[in-house]
Design a protein around this motif. Structure first.
Motif, PDB file in Angstrom:
ATOM      1  N   VAL A  33       0.838  -1.207   0.000  1.00 20.38           N
ATOM      2  CA  VAL A  33       0.000   0.000   0.000  1.00 20.38           C
ATOM      3  C   VAL A  33       0.870   1.252   0.000  1.00 20.38           C
ATOM      4  O   VAL A  33       0.591   2.218  -0.733  1.00 20.38           O
ATOM      5  N   SER A  34       1.933   1.260   0.785  1.00 23.77           N
ATOM      6  CA  SER A  34       2.817   2.425   0.839  1.00 23.77           C
ATOM      7  C   SER A  34       3.502   2.648  -0.499  1.00 23.77           C
ATOM      8  O   SER A  34       3.656   3.792  -0.946  1.00 23.77           O
ATOM      9  N   ARG A  35       3.921   1.556  -1.143  1.00 24.97           N
ATOM     10  CA  ARG A  35       4.587   1.698  -2.433  1.00 24.97           C
ATOM     11  C   ARG A  35       3.621   2.168  -3.509  1.00 24.97           C
ATOM     12  O   ARG A  35       3.977   3.002  -4.355  1.00 24.97           O
ATOM     13  N   ARG A  36       2.390   1.674  -3.481  1.00 26.10           N
ATOM     14  CA  ARG A  36       1.419   2.043  -4.506  1.00 26.10           C
ATOM     15  C   ARG A  36       0.846   3.433  -4.297  1.00 26.10           C
ATOM     16  O   ARG A  36       0.633   4.182  -5.263  1.00 26.10           O
ATOM     17  N   LEU A  37       0.569   3.808  -3.036  1.00 25.81           N
ATOM     18  CA  LEU A  37      -0.093   5.083  -2.758  1.00 25.81           C
ATOM     19  C   LEU A  37       0.867   6.147  -2.263  1.00 25.81           C
ATOM     20  O   LEU A  37       0.573   7.332  -2.337  1.00 25.81           O
ATOM     21  N   GLY A  38       1.994   5.746  -1.703  1.00 24.50           N
ATOM     22  CA  GLY A  38       2.939   6.709  -1.141  1.00 24.50           C
ATOM     23  C   GLY A  38       2.705   6.893   0.341  1.00 24.50           C
ATOM     24  O   GLY A  38       1.575   6.849   0.820  1.00 24.50           O
ATOM     25  N   PHE A  39       3.797   7.093   1.088  1.00 26.56           N
ATOM     26  CA  PHE A  39       3.682   7.287   2.530  1.00 26.56           C
ATOM     27  C   PHE A  39       2.869   8.528   2.870  1.00 26.56           C
ATOM     28  O   PHE A  39       2.333   8.657   3.953  1.00 26.56           O
ATOM     29  N   SER A  40       2.780   9.474   1.924  1.00 24.30           N
ATOM     30  CA  SER A  40       2.099  10.731   2.222  1.00 24.30           C
ATOM     31  C   SER A  40       0.590  10.649   2.062  1.00 24.30           C
ATOM     32  O   SER A  40      -0.105  11.616   2.313  1.00 24.30           O
ATOM     33  N   SER A  41       0.077   9.494   1.634  1.00 28.31           N
ATOM     34  CA  SER A  41      -1.366   9.377   1.465  1.00 28.31           C
ATOM     35  C   SER A  41      -2.042   9.167   2.809  1.00 28.31           C
ATOM     36  O   SER A  41      -1.718   8.239   3.547  1.00 28.31           O
ATOM     37  N   SER A  42      -3.000  10.013   3.113  1.00 29.06           N
ATOM     38  CA  SER A  42      -3.725   9.882   4.380  1.00 29.06           C
ATOM     39  C   SER A  42      -4.621   8.656   4.379  1.00 29.06           C
ATOM     40  O   SER A  42      -5.075   8.204   5.429  1.00 29.06           O
ATOM     41  N   ASP A  43      -4.894   8.094   3.196  1.00 30.14           N
ATOM     42  CA  ASP A  43      -5.770   6.931   3.102  1.00 30.14           C
ATOM     43  C   ASP A  43      -5.008   5.612   3.199  1.00 30.14           C
ATOM     44  O   ASP A  43      -5.626   4.552   3.222  1.00 30.14           O
ATOM     45  N   ALA A  44      -3.672   5.675   3.242  1.00 33.34           N
ATOM     46  CA  ALA A  44      -2.888   4.441   3.240  1.00 33.34           C
ATOM     47  C   ALA A  44      -3.204   3.578   4.455  1.00 33.34           C
ATOM     48  O   ALA A  44      -3.375   2.355   4.343  1.00 33.34           O
ATOM     49  N   ASP A  45      -3.278   4.194   5.637  1.00 31.91           N
ATOM     50  CA  ASP A  45      -3.568   3.442   6.853  1.00 31.91           C
ATOM     51  C   ASP A  45      -4.970   2.842   6.801  1.00 31.91           C
ATOM     52  O   ASP A  45      -5.188   1.696   7.212  1.00 31.91           O
ATOM     53  N   ASP A  46      -5.934   3.631   6.315  1.00 31.81           N
ATOM     54  CA  ASP A  46      -7.308   3.134   6.206  1.00 31.81           C
ATOM     55  C   ASP A  46      -7.371   1.933   5.270  1.00 31.81           C
ATOM     56  O   ASP A  46      -8.044   0.935   5.559  1.00 31.81           O
ATOM     57  N   LEU A  47      -6.672   2.034   4.154  1.00 33.33           N
ATOM     58  CA  LEU A  47      -6.715   0.963   3.165  1.00 33.33           C
ATOM     59  C   LEU A  47      -6.043  -0.303   3.708  1.00 33.33           C
ATOM     60  O   LEU A  47      -6.555  -1.407   3.522  1.00 33.33           O
ATOM     61  N   ALA A  48      -4.918  -0.131   4.392  1.00 35.88           N
ATOM     62  CA  ALA A  48      -4.237  -1.284   4.982  1.00 35.88           C
ATOM     63  C   ALA A  48      -5.124  -1.959   6.027  1.00 35.88           C
ATOM     64  O   ALA A  48      -5.215  -3.195   6.086  1.00 35.88           O
ATOM     65  N   ALA A  49      -5.796  -1.147   6.845  1.00 32.90           N
ATOM     66  CA  ALA A  49      -6.695  -1.715   7.859  1.00 32.90           C
ATOM     67  C   ALA A  49      -7.866  -2.435   7.202  1.00 32.90           C
ATOM     68  O   ALA A  49      -8.326  -3.480   7.691  1.00 32.90           O
ATOM     69  N   GLN A  50      -8.354  -1.909   6.094  1.00 34.81           N
ATOM     70  CA  GLN A  50      -9.464  -2.548   5.380  1.00 34.81           C
ATOM     71  C   GLN A  50      -9.051  -3.917   4.844  1.00 34.81           C
ATOM     72  O   GLN A  50      -9.802  -4.894   4.973  1.00 34.81           O
TER      73      GLN A  50
END
Length: 311
Positions: A33-50
């Motif tokens: 998720v970090s590689r695809r969306l970038g560490f700066s995406s606020s949605d990265a944590d939400d997507l990983a949790a999903q």
């Protein structure tokens, strides 16, 4: 995986499931998720949790329902789930870049000069046709090095990128380079998430420790609320706040579902829809929209009083 499926009772299976998710699935999911969306995406944590939630539900089903297809290759299954979640996110939140991705993929699949293939980890690689058998990727061209006009064809653009990389690249990398070269925005107009590129959202160590402490205390007080107040509050909780509870370890997804008196499967089915609007919460609780608002206000007031002494 074998330990989880062969566990003799629920306690052992939950312990094995927790180890499987925490030690093996979570790092892989966060990396993708970090590689695809970038560490700066606020949605990265939400997507990983999903993805973690969906994986947890699928694993529990695999243990109890013998009619489901077996999961062959746990790491590959997890990687594929993470990539599918990222694809869904990009298609919904970054439609211009998604259209560019489809255009480039069409050229890669139909032009004999190029090729595209998926690795066993579920990553799409692409490059010149003679590179298909290569095990290693090429060098990502530096930002700004892909200089080609917007009126050039996709074939010219891909040829230029691969001349610089001298080896295969991930499809997501090629899309990013093409988007920059053709000035296709990452985010839609009015999407403030592009501003997050200006800062590193990862908190300092002391801030993260404080966040964990506060999230843990908040969950303890939320758990003590009357049931209907908990439901009115949690079902309308912003996604980042809900994810903070999970990411900090303050409350597992299963515990949140139990606090709502829902099954993990039912909670998982509505995860993408959270926070629910008041009229949908009212329908679930069998009350009016105004009663939901009143319940949530009462919950927030009670929490505010209990948390006022934080220091």
């Amino acid at each position: 995986m074998e330990r989880f499926l062969a566990a003799p009772d629920e306690r052992d299976s939950e312990e094995a499931l927790g180890e499987l998710l925490t030690l093996h699935a979570a790092p892989l999911i966060r990396g993708i998720v970090s590689r695809r969306l970038g560490f700066s995406s606020s949605d990265a944590d939400d997507l990983a949790a999903q993805v973690m939630l969906q994986l947890m539900v699928r694993l529990r089903q695999a243990r109890t329902d013998g009619s489901l297809d077996a999961i062959d290759g746990f790491a590959n299954y997890v990687a594929t789930a993470a990539h599918h979640a990222c694809d869904h996110y990009l298609r919904r939140r970054r439609p211009a870049r998604w259209r560019l991705r489809n255009r480039l993929r069409y050229a890669l699949e139909h032009d004999p000069l190029f090729t595209i293939w998926k690795t066993v980890e579920g990553v799409w690689l692409c490059g010149l046709a003679e590179w298909r058998s290569r095990a290693h990727t090429g060098s990502r061209p530096q930002d700004g090095s892909v200089t080609i006009g917007p009126k050039q064809s996709a074939r010219d653009l891909l040829s230029h990128i691969f001349a610089l990389s001298k080896g295969p690249l991930e499809l997501s990398t090629v899309v990013d380079l093409a988007g920059t070269a053709w000035r296709i925005p990452v985010c839609e107009a009015g999407d403030s998430s592009s501003l997050e590129q200006l800062r590193d959202p990862r908190p300092a160590a002391d801030v993260e420790i404080e966040q964990r402490r506060m999230a843990k205390q908040a969950w303890e007080h939320i758990s003590e609320l009357p049931l209907r107040q908990r439901q009115a509050l949690l079902l309308n909780l912003k996604g980042d706040a809900m994810s903070l509870l999970v990411i900090t370890g303050s409350a597992s997804l299963r515990r949140i579902a139990e606090s709502l008196e829902m099954t993990p499967e039912a909670f998982a089915s509505m995860w993408n829809e959270l926070p629910l609007p008041d009229h949908e919460v009212a329908a679930l609780l069998g009350c009016t929209r105004q009663q939901v608002i009143n319940l949530r206000m009462a919950a927030r007031k009670r929490l505010a009083n209990r948390l006022a002494g934080w220091s």
